[in-house]
Design a protein around this motif. Sequence first.
Motif: not given
Length: 469
Positions: A68-78, A165-167
Amino acid sequence: MSNKPPRPHQAQDSRTFPQSPTAFVSLRQLLDSLTKEQLRNQELLVSLGFALRSFTNLHRFLELVPVLASRLAGVEGALVVPFLADGRIWRDQLQADPSELNQDLLSKLLMFKQGMAKGFASDESQLIALDRVVQRHMPKAGIFATSLVARGRQRGRLYVFNRNKPLVWSDIHRRHVQLVADLTGVAVENDQIVQEVRRHERVDRQLSIGAEIQSQLLPDHCPIIEGVELAACCRPAFEVGGDYYDFIPTRPEFVGPKREKGRWALVIGDVMGKGVPAGLLMTMLRGMLRAEVLTGLSPDRILHDLNQLAQEDLAQSHRFVTLFYSDYDPYSRSLRYANAAHNPPLLWKADQKSVSRLDAPGFLIGLQSEADYGLGEIVLSPGDVLLYYTDGVTEAAGLSGDRFDEERLIKALEICCRAGLSAQGILDKLFLRLDRFVGGDHQLEDDASMVVLKVREELTLPSLHVSLP
């Protein structure tokens, strides 16, 4: 309102700048996209809140957190790294998303030695070292890290990242990640509270079983001994206590009237300490003592042998035992006794109307292997009263901070004996006096036990009502 036709240049303007729907459609699509993302994020957060309320298995909850954290932040992983109650990394509960791409990172965290030390979570420099482990594993990654905090204590760390890549994210993304971290901190805290409650419940069950066993070891009623009245009570400060008293026939093969006329051992003791350890040691000593009574030896020899038998076990526990042992012969009204440094019983002599101490020299049980014990003997008369007690009675603290002490006990005993109360009446009045001194809402600090032996009067007189000061 004008009816004139439009000017030629106005018509020309309309033909030169036509109104296209493309910009409006793009704006509408953008707004729809944002709305869908907001709805999706709300649903994800609602799902996490539902999981927090519903899951009783912390492992299942933590599996959802990095997803959920990765999807909420729109990033590749958590990655989520929870801590145990003592501050160590909770290695069994490490979770990452996607898990197949982060196995090497999880292995490095499992081998992170500093994280296995108690108090790790409370050391800010150690948390920075943990962040560096994650950063070194993904040197090109853009990483955001935040703490899982509950009730002001560190409960873990949450990382979200893009590997190469950067956030690129907004403040909303950061707030969402922090909200996930806060909910996760609450989940870890709740699980640790539940585990602690369960541990206490197990201990309580064990204490209840121990208390039940110990209550069965203490006499549930006083025996009938010809010519005397007996009354006894033990009030443990905890569920399981270290006080002990017993009535043991020296000839257990006798039954009925023959047993009532036979010699009886009367004993009271106290293990230094309270709770389960003291109760277990006293249970052990009870078995040893009952075996010694069958030898028919005198009280001083019984204490001598008991001391030698219990020496090794008591030395390992670093505890000692006080014990007053006596045996009473109803035929001669003779009482023999020996004392292993216990509180001397108080003797009320009816003919003298006074109280004295019944004592004999002797060391604590378990203090030294070779210890000698003195032997005393008296003949009791009708109306005499003997009070055995433990130091939980005289050491009981009152509301003012003073101790109940032996002087108050002697005074209360004198009043009861002068009033001609029965053994049970004396015991009840003494505990009533103790309760008034301590205060009805206060718990005793130590186990308190009393045993009353009264030689029956040759002529029974009605007892008087007595009020203790």
